[in-house]
Scaffold this motif. Structure first.
Motif, mmCIF file in Angstrom:
data_model
loop_
_atom_site.group_PDB
_atom_site.id
_atom_site.type_symbol
_atom_site.label_atom_id
_atom_site.label_comp_id
_atom_site.label_asym_id
_atom_site.label_seq_id
_atom_site.Cartn_x
_atom_site.Cartn_y
_atom_site.Cartn_z
ATOM 1 N N GLY A 203 39.476 26.284 7.477
ATOM 2 C CA GLY A 203 39.713 26.829 6.107
ATOM 3 C C GLY A 203 39.303 26.134 5.166
ATOM 4 O O GLY A 203 38.990 24.832 5.207
ATOM 5 N N GLU A 204 38.300 26.154 4.030
ATOM 6 C CA GLU A 204 37.352 25.605 3.488
ATOM 7 C C GLU A 204 38.240 24.849 2.614
ATOM 8 O O GLU A 204 37.801 23.848 2.384
ATOM 9 C CB GLU A 204 36.409 26.843 2.696
ATOM 10 N N ARG A 205 38.830 25.350 1.610
ATOM 11 C CA ARG A 205 40.016 24.905 0.804
ATOM 12 C C ARG A 205 40.477 23.982 0.990
ATOM 13 O O ARG A 205 40.276 22.451 0.525
ATOM 14 C CB ARG A 205 40.763 26.135 0.433
ATOM 15 N N LYS A 206 40.434 23.844 2.609
ATOM 16 C CA LYS A 206 41.883 22.471 2.939
ATOM 17 C C LYS A 206 40.794 21.407 3.479
ATOM 18 O O LYS A 206 40.761 20.563 3.317
ATOM 19 C CB LYS A 206 42.128 23.171 4.496
ATOM 20 N N THR A 207 39.524 21.685 3.819
ATOM 21 C CA THR A 207 38.808 21.090 3.950
ATOM 22 C C THR A 207 37.888 20.388 2.724
ATOM 23 O O THR A 207 37.782 19.009 3.212
ATOM 24 C CB THR A 207 37.104 21.645 5.227
ATOM 25 N N LEU A 208 37.761 20.710 1.851
ATOM 26 C CA LEU A 208 37.373 20.556 1.047
ATOM 27 C C LEU A 208 38.001 19.136 0.142
ATOM 28 O O LEU A 208 37.978 17.520 -0.699
ATOM 29 C CB LEU A 208 37.223 21.357 -0.440
ATOM 30 N N GLU A 209 39.490 19.421 0.142
ATOM 31 C CA GLU A 209 40.229 18.928 -0.515
ATOM 32 C C GLU A 209 40.733 18.093 0.412
ATOM 33 O O GLU A 209 41.052 16.472 0.410
ATOM 34 C CB GLU A 209 41.777 19.640 -0.027
ATOM 35 N N ALA A 236 29.111 23.220 -2.103
ATOM 36 C CA ALA A 236 28.940 22.215 -2.523
ATOM 37 C C ALA A 236 29.366 22.006 -4.074
ATOM 38 O O ALA A 236 30.689 21.319 -4.796
ATOM 39 C CB ALA A 236 27.551 22.227 -2.608
ATOM 40 N N GLN A 237 29.894 23.523 -4.714
ATOM 41 C CA GLN A 237 29.877 23.428 -5.928
ATOM 42 C C GLN A 237 31.329 23.649 -5.747
ATOM 43 O O GLN A 237 31.739 23.117 -6.751
ATOM 44 C CB GLN A 237 29.487 25.219 -6.351
ATOM 45 N N ALA A 238 31.588 24.472 -4.604
ATOM 46 C CA ALA A 238 33.537 23.941 -5.015
ATOM 47 C C ALA A 238 34.280 22.863 -4.943
ATOM 48 O O ALA A 238 34.777 22.317 -5.474
ATOM 49 C CB ALA A 238 34.117 24.557 -4.056
ATOM 50 N N LEU A 239 33.567 21.862 -3.596
ATOM 51 C CA LEU A 239 33.824 20.388 -3.960
ATOM 52 C C LEU A 239 33.405 19.589 -5.072
ATOM 53 O O LEU A 239 34.074 18.895 -5.758
ATOM 54 C CB LEU A 239 32.582 19.564 -2.727
ATOM 55 N N LYS A 240 32.136 19.912 -6.074
ATOM 56 C CA LYS A 240 32.611 19.561 -6.657
ATOM 57 C C LYS A 240 33.108 19.855 -8.020
ATOM 58 O O LYS A 240 33.561 18.630 -8.907
ATOM 59 C CB LYS A 240 30.842 20.196 -7.580
ATOM 60 N N GLU A 241 33.163 20.402 -8.683
ATOM 61 C CA GLU A 241 34.400 21.804 -8.911
ATOM 62 C C GLU A 241 35.968 20.408 -8.773
ATOM 63 O O GLU A 241 36.295 20.135 -9.345
ATOM 64 C CB GLU A 241 34.970 23.107 -9.281
ATOM 65 N N GLU A 253 25.806 15.748 -8.733
ATOM 66 C CA GLU A 253 25.034 15.953 -8.236
ATOM 67 C C GLU A 253 24.808 17.259 -7.354
ATOM 68 O O GLU A 253 25.662 16.117 -6.173
ATOM 69 C CB GLU A 253 24.006 15.315 -8.845
ATOM 70 N N ILE A 254 24.201 17.872 -7.272
ATOM 71 C CA ILE A 254 24.367 18.811 -5.972
ATOM 72 C C ILE A 254 22.316 18.687 -5.454
ATOM 73 O O ILE A 254 22.076 19.219 -6.170
ATOM 74 C CB ILE A 254 24.785 19.720 -5.869
ATOM 75 N N GLY A 255 22.493 18.376 -4.049
ATOM 76 C CA GLY A 255 21.242 19.146 -3.963
ATOM 77 C C GLY A 255 21.077 19.652 -2.237
ATOM 78 O O GLY A 255 21.925 19.726 -1.756
ATOM 79 N N PRO A 256 19.738 20.314 -2.968
ATOM 80 C CA PRO A 256 19.645 20.702 -0.791
ATOM 81 C C PRO A 256 19.635 19.597 -0.079
ATOM 82 O O PRO A 256 19.092 19.035 0.018
ATOM 83 C CB PRO A 256 18.871 21.550 -0.903
ATOM 84 N N CYS A 257 19.645 20.144 1.861
ATOM 85 C CA CYS A 257 18.853 19.175 2.483
ATOM 86 C C CYS A 257 17.955 19.222 2.608
ATOM 87 O O CYS A 257 17.565 20.708 2.147
ATOM 88 C CB CYS A 257 20.089 19.232 3.789
ATOM 89 N N THR A 258 16.946 18.649 3.318
ATOM 90 C CA THR A 258 15.549 19.190 3.759
ATOM 91 C C THR A 258 15.586 18.988 4.825
ATOM 92 O O THR A 258 16.342 18.870 5.878
ATOM 93 C CB THR A 258 14.485 17.777 2.801
ATOM 94 N N ALA A 259 14.669 19.321 5.464
ATOM 95 C CA ALA A 259 14.724 18.935 7.147
ATOM 96 C C ALA A 259 15.217 18.692 8.101
ATOM 97 O O ALA A 259 16.168 18.897 9.237
ATOM 98 C CB ALA A 259 12.915 19.465 7.500
ATOM 99 N N LEU A 260 14.924 17.212 8.097
ATOM 100 C CA LEU A 260 15.787 16.067 8.781
ATOM 101 C C LEU A 260 17.285 16.615 8.474
ATOM 102 O O LEU A 260 18.204 16.621 9.832
ATOM 103 C CB LEU A 260 15.129 14.524 8.731
#
Ligand code: X90
Length: 279
Positions: A203-209, A236-241, A253-260
């Motif tokens: 579950g996402e919530r538990k993971t982020l906590e 990512a936004q939920a974790l930031k919150e 701050e949040i950003g996307p992963c590039t290729a690697l």
């Protein structure tokens, strides 16, 4: 004094506003295609194509010539690499530094093994930028970033470790943890710069906590945190919150992963770099 900051593309940054910056790209290679981790690549297309390919996929690090190209003609170079325990990028950068030094005896060059990657590397780059802005000496900046490195950490949460396992970057037992559908595995970059698994979470919530708890346990007290995600902005936004809810003054701050990082973290993956409270 002119400075250039250089990093391999595992930092997920193609620019570092305010300083002279260049990157050395890693590559993702299959029998059918080669994807260069640069701003021209459509990462969504790559991830999709990799999902459907039956061919083997692997990655390759920048070679010394790639690093030399990124060094350009700068007088003072600070180069950061992905952990030397999982990639040859650091060895290539060191080789390039020796060559560069021979060709440019006046130049100063410092190559740092981040023992990490992604957003932790980004924090180290920001620290270097601060030093340049404060007009600190080359030695002082290198010293400061190495010191800061002792107080930065990387946690990650993956929904699949197939690419890590297939490429021998994680032991099969650890990969099995994340292999079961619907289970997310949380891990940390160890002090030696290897992947260490910590938990499996449902579950996402538990993971982020759990990620936030792990951050706190490692000394996070509301300083800087950088989150990168592989097509998972919502998490990512939920974790930031969650982080800001607990530590309102924190700088996240949040950003996307590039290729690697997208290749290894895979769709849904999150990486969190953060500093502990001593900073
Ligand atoms: O040289 C090469 O081909 C690159 C190999 C890179 C291998 C690992 C990349 C990991 C990317 C996954 C989670 C974070 C792990 C952190 C461990 C220090 C992101």
């Amino acid at each position: 004094m002119s400075y250039r900051v250089v990093a391999d593309s595992s930092s997920n940054l193609f620019e570092l506003p305010g300083v002279d910056y260049a990157f050395a790209p890693l590559k993702i290679v299959t029998d059918e295609a080669e994807y260069i981790d640069n701003p021209d690549l459509d990462v969504a297309d790559m991830v999709e194509a990799l999902r459907h390919t039956k061919s083997k996929s692997s990655t390759s690090c920048p070679n010394a010539a790639d690093w030399l190209e990124a060094f350009g003609e700068a007088e003072n170079i600070i180069a950061l690499t992905i952990t030397s325990n999982l990639s040859g990028s650091h060895a290539s950068a060191q080789m390039a530094a020796r060559e560069y030094q021979q060709a440019h005896p006046q130049a100063r060059i410092c190559v740092i093994d981040t023992l990490s990657t992604g957003p932790e590397m980004a924090l180290l780059m920001e620290k270097i930028r601060d030093g340049i802005r404060e007009n600190l000496s080359f030695e002082r900046i290198c010293e400061k970033v190495k010191d800061y490195q002792k107080h930065t950490h990387l946690l990650f949460c993956l929904e699949s470790m197939i690419n890590l396992a297939r490429n021998g970057r994680v032991n099969p037992a650890a990969a099995k943890l994340a292999g079961i559908l619907g289970i997310r595995a949380i891990g940390v970059a160890s002090e030696e710069g290897t992947l260490e698994m910590l938990h499996k979470c449902r579950g996402e919530r538990k993971t982020l906590e759990t990620i936030l708890q792990e951050m706190i346990q490692r000394g996070f007290q509301g300083g800087a945190a950088r989150i990168t995600h592989c097509f998972n902005l919502t998490a990512a936004q939920a974790l930031k919150e969650l982080i800001v809810g607990r530590f309102p003054a924190s700088n996240v701050e949040i950003g996307p992963c590039t290729a690697l990082c997208s290749f290894y973290a895979e769709r849904g993956g999150l990486l969190v770099g953060f500093e502990d409270g001593i900073c």
